[in-house]
Design a protein around this motif. Structure first.
Motif, PDB file in Angstrom:
ATOM      1  N   HIS A  76       0.856  -1.182   0.000  1.00  0.00           N
ATOM      2  CA  HIS A  76       0.000   0.000   0.000  1.00  0.00           C
ATOM      3  C   HIS A  76       0.893   1.233   0.000  1.00  0.00           C
ATOM      4  N   LEU A  77       0.817   2.015  -1.061  1.00  0.00           N
ATOM      5  CA  LEU A  77       1.660   3.196  -1.224  1.00  0.00           C
ATOM      6  C   LEU A  77       0.796   4.445  -1.263  1.00  0.00           C
ATOM      7  N   ASP A  78       1.328   5.539  -0.735  1.00  0.00           N
ATOM      8  CA  ASP A  78       0.627   6.814  -0.745  1.00  0.00           C
ATOM      9  C   ASP A  78       1.616   7.886  -1.203  1.00  0.00           C
ATOM     10  N   LEU A  79       1.316   8.512  -2.336  1.00  0.00           N
ATOM     11  CA  LEU A  79       2.230   9.488  -2.934  1.00  0.00           C
ATOM     12  C   LEU A  79       1.791  10.930  -2.682  1.00  0.00           C
ATOM     13  N   TYR A  80       0.844  11.128  -1.769  1.00  0.00           N
ATOM     14  CA  TYR A  80       0.253  12.441  -1.545  1.00  0.00           C
ATOM     15  C   TYR A  80       1.287  13.536  -1.293  1.00  0.00           C
ATOM     16  N   ARG A  81       2.288  13.262  -0.512  1.00  0.00           N
ATOM     17  CA  ARG A  81       3.242  14.284  -0.108  1.00  0.00           C
ATOM     18  C   ARG A  81       4.442  14.421  -1.050  1.00  0.00           C
ATOM     19  N   LEU A  82       4.407  13.721  -2.170  1.00  0.00           N
ATOM     20  CA  LEU A  82       5.564  13.708  -3.069  1.00  0.00           C
ATOM     21  C   LEU A  82       5.306  14.442  -4.378  1.00  0.00           C
ATOM     22  N   GLU A  83       6.371  14.967  -4.922  1.00  0.00           N
ATOM     23  CA  GLU A  83       6.359  15.526  -6.275  1.00  0.00           C
ATOM     24  C   GLU A  83       6.789  14.416  -7.233  1.00  0.00           C
ATOM     25  N   PRO A  84       6.399  14.492  -8.510  1.00  0.00           N
ATOM     26  CA  PRO A  84       6.758  13.429  -9.458  1.00  0.00           C
ATOM     27  C   PRO A  84       8.247  13.081  -9.482  1.00  0.00           C
ATOM     28  N   GLN A  85       9.130  14.070  -9.378  1.00  0.00           N
ATOM     29  CA  GLN A  85      10.563  13.765  -9.415  1.00  0.00           C
ATOM     30  C   GLN A  85      10.993  12.965  -8.181  1.00  0.00           C
ATOM     31  N   GLU A  86      10.303  13.135  -7.059  1.00  0.00           N
ATOM     32  CA  GLU A  86      10.611  12.358  -5.864  1.00  0.00           C
ATOM     33  C   GLU A  86      10.130  10.909  -6.010  1.00  0.00           C
ATOM     34  N   VAL A  87       9.036  10.728  -6.728  1.00  0.00           N
ATOM     35  CA  VAL A  87       8.485   9.389  -6.947  1.00  0.00           C
ATOM     36  C   VAL A  87       9.455   8.550  -7.770  1.00  0.00           C
ATOM     37  N   THR A  88      10.112   9.160  -8.723  1.00  0.00           N
ATOM     38  CA  THR A  88      11.049   8.442  -9.595  1.00  0.00           C
ATOM     39  C   THR A  88      12.100   7.701  -8.782  1.00  0.00           C
ATOM     40  N   GLY A  89      12.608   8.301  -7.731  1.00  0.00           N
ATOM     41  CA  GLY A  89      13.654   7.696  -6.912  1.00  0.00           C
ATOM     42  C   GLY A  89      13.199   6.527  -6.057  1.00  0.00           C
ATOM     43  N   LEU A  90      11.890   6.301  -5.970  1.00  0.00           N
ATOM     44  CA  LEU A  90      11.380   5.203  -5.140  1.00  0.00           C
ATOM     45  C   LEU A  90      11.481   3.840  -5.818  1.00  0.00           C
ATOM     46  N   ASN A  91      11.716   3.823  -7.117  1.00  0.00           N
ATOM     47  CA  ASN A  91      11.790   2.567  -7.881  1.00  0.00           C
ATOM     48  C   ASN A  91      10.556   1.688  -7.641  1.00  0.00           C
ATOM     49  N   LEU A  92       9.390   2.276  -7.821  1.00  0.00           N
ATOM     50  CA  LEU A  92       8.138   1.570  -7.563  1.00  0.00           C
ATOM     51  C   LEU A  92       7.967   0.327  -8.420  1.00  0.00           C
ATOM     52  N   GLU A  93       8.596   0.311  -9.580  1.00  0.00           N
ATOM     53  CA  GLU A  93       8.459  -0.854 -10.466  1.00  0.00           C
ATOM     54  C   GLU A  93       8.945  -2.142  -9.802  1.00  0.00           C
ATOM     55  N   SER A  94       9.792  -2.021  -8.789  1.00  0.00           N
ATOM     56  CA  SER A  94      10.245  -3.229  -8.095  1.00  0.00           C
ATOM     57  C   SER A  94       9.074  -3.942  -7.433  1.00  0.00           C
ATOM     58  N   TYR A  95       8.013  -3.208  -7.073  1.00  0.00           N
ATOM     59  CA  TYR A  95       6.838  -3.826  -6.467  1.00  0.00           C
ATOM     60  C   TYR A  95       5.996  -4.570  -7.496  1.00  0.00           C
ATOM     61  N   TRP A  96       5.720  -3.966  -8.632  1.00  0.00           N
ATOM     62  CA  TRP A  96       4.867  -4.677  -9.592  1.00  0.00           C
ATOM     63  C   TRP A  96       5.641  -5.655 -10.457  1.00  0.00           C
ATOM     64  N   GLU A  97       6.951  -5.530 -10.495  1.00  0.00           N
ATOM     65  CA  GLU A  97       7.751  -6.516 -11.230  1.00  0.00           C
ATOM     66  C   GLU A  97       8.230  -7.647 -10.320  1.00  0.00           C
ATOM     67  N   GLY A  98       7.996  -7.529  -9.010  1.00  0.00           N
ATOM     68  CA  GLY A  98       8.398  -8.565  -8.073  1.00  0.00           C
ATOM     69  C   GLY A  98       9.900  -8.655  -7.888  1.00  0.00           C
ATOM     70  N   ILE A  99      10.589  -7.515  -8.013  1.00  0.00           N
ATOM     71  CA  ILE A  99      12.040  -7.473  -7.829  1.00  0.00           C
ATOM     72  C   ILE A  99      12.320  -7.176  -6.357  1.00  0.00           C
ATOM     73  N   GLU A 100      12.982  -8.098  -5.683  1.00  0.00           N
ATOM     74  CA  GLU A 100      13.347  -7.978  -4.273  1.00  0.00           C
ATOM     75  C   GLU A 100      12.147  -8.023  -3.329  1.00  0.00           C
ATOM     76  N   VAL A 101      10.950  -8.254  -3.841  1.00  0.00           N
ATOM     77  CA  VAL A 101       9.763  -8.443  -3.003  1.00  0.00           C
ATOM     78  C   VAL A 101       8.970  -9.622  -3.565  1.00  0.00           C
ATOM     79  N   ILE A 102       8.177 -10.250  -2.715  1.00  0.00           N
ATOM     80  CA  ILE A 102       7.289 -11.314  -3.167  1.00  0.00           C
ATOM     81  C   ILE A 102       6.164 -10.661  -3.964  1.00  0.00           C
ATOM     82  N   PRO A 103       5.875 -11.128  -5.175  1.00  0.00           N
ATOM     83  CA  PRO A 103       4.795 -10.509  -5.960  1.00  0.00           C
ATOM     84  C   PRO A 103       3.475 -10.509  -5.185  1.00  0.00           C
ATOM     85  N   GLY A 104       2.777  -9.406  -5.256  1.00  0.00           N
ATOM     86  CA  GLY A 104       1.508  -9.256  -4.567  1.00  0.00           C
ATOM     87  C   GLY A 104       0.639  -8.249  -5.288  1.00  0.00           C
TER      88      GLY A 104
END
Length: 143
Positions: A76-104
């Protein structure tokens, strides 16, 4: 696009329960809507549908809450307090690609702040109706 009338909080949670019971690992839900429109309530329902017992709260300050104990994990992610350039650094694709986390299931509040999107996702826009009701507009995107 599918439009669903949600009479009250319970109806919003029930929609989430249905999503939690039916979605598979790797599913991404992009949530949009004004403050108080029911985004977190919907995610709480998803958690119930997955069999998660822990309280699901908005990760406004922590950004990401992980719930690994359900049928499949919920991220569960909440991006309310972030600007788009800050979101880029989070590497969110690791969550939907199942990289370093169990796919969910990945549920992202304030997804309109994302400068990039996954290849496929479920977009849910929650809007206010009359007398405390809401309307959910649901669209599936597959690139």
């Amino acid at each position: 696009m599918t439009k669903i009338f949600l009479a009250d909080i319970e109806a919003t949670q029930q929609l989430g329960i249905t999503l939690g019971e039916t979605l598979t690992a790797g599913s991404v839900i992009l949530l949009e809507g004004d403050l108080g429109a029911g985004k977190t309530t919907l995610v709480q329902g998803i958690g119930k549908g997955l069999g998660i017992i822990d309280s699901i709260v908005s990760p406004t300050f922590t950004l990401i809450n992980e719930y690994p104990e359900g049928r499949i994990p919920l991220y569960h992610l909440d991006l309310y307090r972030l600007e788009p350039q800050e979101v880029t650094g989070l590497n969110l694709e690791s969550y939907w690609e199942g990289i370093e986390v169990i796919p969910g299931i990945v549920a992202i509040e304030w997804a309109e702040r994302m400068p990039y999107l996954p290849d496929s996702y479920l977009k849910v826009c929650l809007n206010y109706g009359e007398n405390g009701s809401r309307q959910a507009e649901i669209m599936t995107v597959n690139c």
